[in-house]
Scaffold this active site. Structure first.
Site, PDB file in Angstrom:
ATOM      1  N   GLY A 215       0.827  -1.197   0.000  1.00 14.02           N
ATOM      2  CA  GLY A 215       0.000   0.000   0.000  1.00 14.02           C
ATOM      3  C   GLY A 215       0.861   1.245   0.000  1.00 14.02           C
ATOM      4  CD  GLU A 256       2.164  -9.683   0.502  1.00 14.64           C
ATOM      5  OE1 GLU A 256       2.088 -10.847   0.889  1.00 14.64           O
ATOM      6  OE2 GLU A 256       1.163  -8.969   0.283  1.00 14.64           O
ATOM      7  N   PRO A 257       5.520  -5.020  -1.675  1.00 16.79           N
ATOM      8  CG  PRO A 257       7.560  -3.892  -1.786  1.00 16.79           C
ATOM      9  CD  PRO A 257       6.886  -5.057  -1.126  1.00 16.79           C
ATOM     10  N   GLY A 258       4.231  -3.650  -4.674  1.00 18.48           N
ATOM     11  CA  GLY A 258       4.141  -3.806  -6.129  1.00 18.48           C
ATOM     12  C   GLY A 258       4.396  -2.452  -6.761  1.00 18.48           C
ATOM     13  NE  ARG A 295      -3.036   2.548 -11.755  1.00 24.36           N
ATOM     14  CZ  ARG A 295      -2.921   3.717 -11.172  1.00 24.36           C
ATOM     15  NH1 ARG A 295      -2.551   4.771 -11.852  1.00 24.36           N
ATOM     16  NH2 ARG A 295      -3.159   3.854  -9.898  1.00 24.36           N
ATOM     17  CE1 TYR A 299      -8.638   0.360  -9.587  1.00 27.06           C
ATOM     18  CE2 TYR A 299      -6.676   0.660 -10.920  1.00 27.06           C
ATOM     19  CZ  TYR A 299      -7.523  -0.165 -10.209  1.00 27.06           C
ATOM     20  OH  TYR A 299      -7.230  -1.488 -10.116  1.00 27.06           O
ATOM     21  CB  CYS A 325     -15.902   2.776 -30.479  1.00 23.30           C
ATOM     22  SG  CYS A 325     -15.017   3.260 -31.967  1.00 23.30           S
ATOM     23  CD  GLU A 326     -16.726   1.726 -23.645  1.00 21.97           C
ATOM     24  OE1 GLU A 326     -17.186   1.950 -22.521  1.00 21.97           O
ATOM     25  OE2 GLU A 326     -16.704   0.612 -24.189  1.00 21.97           O
TER      26      GLU A 326
HETATM   27  C1  LIG Z   1      -1.968  -5.966  -4.825  1.00 20.63           C
HETATM   28  C2  LIG Z   1      -1.334  -6.553  -3.646  1.00 20.63           C
HETATM   29  C3  LIG Z   1      -0.105  -6.055  -3.192  1.00 20.63           C
HETATM   30  C4  LIG Z   1       0.619  -4.890  -3.816  1.00 20.63           C
HETATM   31  O1  LIG Z   1       0.005  -3.660  -3.608  1.00 20.63           O
HETATM   32  P1  LIG Z   1       0.733  -2.320  -4.134  1.00 20.63           P
HETATM   33  O2  LIG Z   1      -0.160  -1.221  -3.745  1.00 20.63           O
HETATM   34  O3  LIG Z   1       0.889  -2.455  -5.612  1.00 20.63           O
HETATM   35  O4  LIG Z   1       2.072  -2.219  -3.506  1.00 20.63           O
HETATM   36  C5  LIG Z   1       0.478  -6.690  -2.103  1.00 20.63           C
HETATM   37  N1  LIG Z   1      -0.132  -7.746  -1.488  1.00 20.63           N
HETATM   38  C6  LIG Z   1      -1.316  -8.238  -1.911  1.00 20.63           C
HETATM   39  C7  LIG Z   1      -1.920  -9.389  -1.204  1.00 20.63           C
HETATM   40  C8  LIG Z   1      -1.959  -7.655  -2.993  1.00 20.63           C
HETATM   41  O5  LIG Z   1      -3.144  -8.132  -3.393  1.00 20.63           O
END
Ligand SMILES: *Cc1c(COP(=O)(O)O)cnc(C)c1O
Length: 418
Positions: A215, A256-258, A295, A299, A325-326
């Protein structure tokens, strides 16, 4: 500096470009922000799941957070060891869990039904339990997953029930997990979640790690808010270490950063096809749409857009729209250097949840992806072509299709389908 114009000439547009060094910097910076005995980062690969990107994370020593069995398979294909993969699905079948168990990856359970099933059918299998802390976090309701109405995790109020199941079935609970949502504006939410998790953690004697999910917020707008990772890391490490001392055990701290890892490392390049002046605004019609970058429409996300073909041009106000086309708006009333036909626009923050959410809507091809490393560019995914649209389509030749001129009544169709 990435030479966008050169890459556009070489690979055409629309094009996703990722900066490997930026990803490596992000990883290092995140890693160094914490001062604990044992830290493990599991990159959340749903943000950007290209195998070459996964390999980059593997080589940096990262683990992987996977939300589907297919992501698990991509991770294994990229060379991750099963024990470095955490499988955190939501609402999947027992069969899918069985697959994951066969692969030997770490299992994270987010409902009581599955906890019971796994405890009964896989005695002694170590599990992680996903807790829903009921905290409102996340930038918007779609990505806020830890609140009271959320479908994710097992309620923190159900801990007594969890405990009962765990004791009765002798489940070794090796981990606790919490993920409160993406794009958290208030870092204090982590500390609040942590206190709840520490309370829960005291109940499980087999515990070896606590996973605080992600997050972490990155900056999309200039002057936009973002997580100060050094500050957060310092405060959080102190609290975590104090807890470990209190229970007399060095737990592993996991995140768990994405988005944090890849968002700012990605660029999306598009070309301006049409400049349309209406009575209300000036539209820039570009050679892509929400099929490639959803996005903004999905969002209301903000992506900075620059005209790299005219960096010194006069500033003008534009509404940037796609070719779908929308309604397909990337940005309204944006101030951009004057745009001419065929100019190249670059979207910032296009690393996370951009390509990975792309589709073939309107029967368009998904774009190519390029990785830039030490000044060299590497194609890591080819642009799709017509055969990709036909791939997996089974073309049947019913006789009613043989004569396109014939207009058939419904009753004729029924007869001919028999
Ligand atoms: C999506 C997700 C993340 C990554 O969230 P980010 O906001 O992209 O860092 C980590 N853990 C779990 C379980 C997720 O579903």
């Amino acid at each position: 500096m990435i030479n966008f114009e050169q890459l556009a000439r070489k690979y055409d547009t629309p094009l996703y470009i990722y900066d490997a060094e930026k990803i490596m910097d992000n990883y290092q910076r995140f890693y160094k922000a914490f001062d604990v005995k044992d830290l493990k980062i599991h990159y959340a690969c749903k943000a950007l799941s290209n195998i070459s990107i996964l390999k980059l994370f593997k080589n940096m020593g990262s683990g992987l957070d996977c939300v589907s069995i297919q992501e698990v398979r991509l991770g294994l294909k990229a060379g991750f060891r099963p024990e470095d993969i955490m499988y955190t699905p939501n609402n999947v079948s027992e069969e899918e869990f069985e697959h994951a168990i066969n692969f030997g990856v770490k299992i994270n359970v987010d409902n009581l039904q599955m906890l019971e099933y796994l405890g009964m059918n896989h005695p002694a299998l170590p599990l992680c339990i996903r807790i829903n802390p009921h905290l409102m976090a996340g930038g918007n309701s779609k990505i806020s997953v830890g609140h009271i109405d959320s479908k994710f995790g097992i309620s923190i109020h159900q801990l007594p029930l969890v405990n009962r199941i765990v004791k009765r079935l002798n489940i070794p609970v090796e981990g606790l997990h919490v993920h409160s949502g993406s794009d958290i504006l208030d870092p204090d939410i982590f500390i609040k979640a942590a206190e709840l998790m520490f309370t829960a953690a005291r109940e499980f004697e087999d515990l070896t790690y606590i996973d605080f999910g992600s997050g972490f917020k990155v900056q999309y707008k200039e002057n936009g808010l973002y997580t100060d990772i050094e500050k957060f890391g310092k405060i959080f490490s102190e609290r975590f270490n104090a807890f470990c001392e209190e229970i007399g055990k060095d737990l592993t701290l996991r995140f768990e950063p994405g988005k944090y890892m890849v968002s700012e490392a990605g660029y999306f390049l598009a070309k301006v096809n049409v400049i349309k002046q209406t009575t209300a605004c000036t539209f820039l019609g570009i050679d892509t749409g929400f099929n490639h970058l959803i996005r903004p429409m999905f969002y209301d996300a903000y992506h900075k857009i620059e005209n790299i073909s005219n960096p010194t041009g006069d500033k003008k106000i534009y509404t940037v729209v796609g070719y779908i086309c929308e309604t397909d708006t990337f940005a309204s009333d944006r101030i951009i250097n004057e745009v001419r036909k065929n100019d190249l626009l670059v979207f910032r923050n296009a690393g996370a949840y951009c390509f990975s959410m792309s589709s073939n809507y309107n029967s368009r091809y998904r774009p190519a992806e390029v990785l830039v490393y030490q000044g060299e560019d590497y194609l890591i995914r080819k642009r799709e072509e017509f055969s990709d649209l036909l791939h997996n389509q089974v073309i049947v030749n019913l006789d009613l299709m043989a004569e396109p001129e014939t207009v058939l009544e419904l009753k004729d169709l029924e007869v001919k389908n028999k």
